[in-house]
Structures are given as structure tokens and as C-alpha cells.
Design an enzyme around this catalytic site. Structure first.
Site, PDB file in Angstrom:
ATOM      1  N   SER A 120      36.402  48.307  36.380  1.00  0.00           N
ATOM      2  CA  SER A 120      36.811  47.639  37.617  1.00  0.00           C
ATOM      3  C   SER A 120      35.738  47.797  38.691  1.00  0.00           C
ATOM      4  O   SER A 120      34.657  47.243  38.553  1.00  0.00           O
ATOM      5  CB  SER A 120      38.179  48.168  38.067  1.00  0.00           C
ATOM      6  OG  SER A 120      38.749  47.358  39.062  1.00  0.00           O
ATOM      7  N   HIS A 155      39.253  42.218  35.136  1.00  0.00           N
ATOM      8  CA  HIS A 155      40.695  41.894  35.181  1.00  0.00           C
ATOM      9  C   HIS A 155      40.931  40.395  35.071  1.00  0.00           C
ATOM     10  O   HIS A 155      41.843  39.850  35.695  1.00  0.00           O
ATOM     11  CB  HIS A 155      41.326  42.421  36.476  1.00  0.00           C
ATOM     12  CG  HIS A 155      41.045  43.851  36.766  1.00  0.00           C
ATOM     13  ND1 HIS A 155      41.332  44.867  35.876  1.00  0.00           N
ATOM     14  CD2 HIS A 155      40.494  44.454  37.855  1.00  0.00           C
ATOM     15  CE1 HIS A 155      40.964  46.034  36.403  1.00  0.00           C
ATOM     16  NE2 HIS A 155      40.448  45.805  37.597  1.00  0.00           N
TER      17      HIS A 155
END
Length: 227
Positions: A120, A155
Site C-alpha cells: 500500500s 488495492h
């Protein structure tokens, strides 16, 4: 360098990506250092890290910038085999790293062949630009370290707004073309080139995303690490 989403903090029962990272060091007992800056050095995330990696064949440690383990942060980092950057607020991560000179230290680590990895925020940070929710209310582009060319969007399948936001930014010319990764995917770079794309899920993929009269996606070959 390994960039993507998934791993111990998102898939605690699925060790495939973390085990892959450990193997890439080429060491029997690699020294792996977790950097949790993006979560404000969350004790919970730090504990998750140790809960997983203390069970593996490695020597885990972490670097806190709120409670530094040493004044010699450069020596501490350059002694490691793997640097593992956690998720969280990418903008805050970059600001703190710059203040501490950690951005320059990590470039030295990269140049010395130390494996850099992250999820991330820990994926976005290595690229020229990334799609971030660091500002709170919507997804926006963010200028990052620039070790890797182009932009990154993690994501891609895990958060409903990620794909349309990336497409919108590309179409508006607000972000450079780049690579997007579903949760459970790691993009393995050697120097600045993609060497391999691996996943902990059969259905997870990575994509080259760019603008050519319209936003286009090219699905990239992704290897499932399971049997």
C-alpha cells in the site's frame, strides 16, 4: 524491490507473498526490518509483523522514528537484508522520511542491493507518483520518491473507488501512466525493470494502465504462488 498489496497485515493466514520475499534475499536467516512510519508506528501493526516473522527463518526488527533504536539510523538500515514498509498515510511517511534523511538512506540501501518491499503506502512510495487517500476525503495523486518510473495504484480490486479514480486522474493528465495491482499481488522489480509478478490469490492480477485517446489497461502475466 517488491511492491504491491496483501501480505502479513492483510492476509495473516496466507503467507505466500511474505515467504516469497524472504526467499529473494538469498540468505538462510535474512535480517528483515519493518518500517511502520505510515501508521504512526502503530504498536498493533508492529506486533502483527513480529507475530508472523518470528515464526519464519529470519531475524526480524523494526525501525521506529518516534522511538528510534539508535542514533545511527543509516548503519541500522544498511545492515539489513530486507526493508519492509507498511501501509498507512503515504504523505506523512514521505514527510517524516525526508526530515530524518531516511529517503536518502533507503536509496543507498537500494543501490547496495538490499531488498526493498512494501504494501500500500509501502508500495506507492517507491514510484514517481501514486494514487493515495492520504488527504482523507478522496483519492489524489502524490509525488513520491521516484526510485521507480511512472505511477502506482494498489488495492485495484480491493477498494471500489481505486480503479475509477486512477482512470479519472490519467484521463485528466494529473498522473503519469503506471502499474496497478490487485490485493494479493506483488510486482518484483530488479533495478527499474519488472522481473516477475506474483500473487497469493489465483484471481489477483496486475495491469499496465495508460492513456491513449482513452484510458487503457493491459493485464500483465501474473504467477500464482500456490499449488
Amino acid at each position: 524491490m517488491m511492491a504491491g498489496g496483501g501480505w502479513f497485515s492483510m492476509e495473516p493466514e496466507n503467507p505466500l507473498l511474505d515467504e516469497y520475499i524472504l526467499r529473494q534475499s538469498g540468505k538462510k536467516n535474512p535480517k528483515i526490518c519493518y518500517i511502520p512510519t505510515a501508521t504512526g508506528d502503530s504498536e498493533v501493526c508492529i506486533q502483527w509483523f513480529y507475530d508472523f516473522f518470528k515464526k519464519q527463518k529470519c531475524n526480524p526488527s523494526h525501525l521506529s522514528l518516534f522511538k528510534p533504536p539508535t542514533r545511527d539510523i543509516e548503519g541500522f538500515i544498511l545492515d539489513k537484508d530486507i526493508i519492509y514498509v507498511g501501509g498507512g498515510n503515504t504523505k506523512n511517511l514521505l514527510a517524516l522520511w525526508k526530515e530524518w534523511g531516511l529517503d536518502s538512506i533507503l536509496r543507498k540501501a537500494w543501490n547496495q542491493g538490499i531488498l526493498l518491499a512494501g504494501i500500500s503506502a509501502g508500495s506507492i512510495c517507491w514510484f514517481e507518483e501514486g494514487v493515495t487517500d492520504s488527504y482523507g476525503d478522496k483519492l489524489e495523486p502524490l509525488t513520491c520518491l521516484g526510485f521507480l518510473k511512472g505511477s502506482n495504484c494498489p488495492h485495484y480490486d480491493g477498494e471500489a473507488e481505486r480503479r475509477p479514480a486512477y482512470h479519472e486522474l490519467l484521463a485528466a493528465g494529473k498522473i503519469k501512466p503506471g502499474i496497478a495491482a490487485d490485493d494479493g499481488v506483488a510486482i518484483h522489480y530488479i533495478e527499474e525493470e519488472v522481473s516477475r509478478i506474483v500473487s497469493s490469490s489465483r484471481d489477483a492480477r496486475a495491469y499496465k494502465v495508460y492513456f491513449d485517446k482513452e484510458v487503457k489497461e493491459t493485464e500483465l502475466e501474473t504467477e500464482y504462488l500456490g499449488s
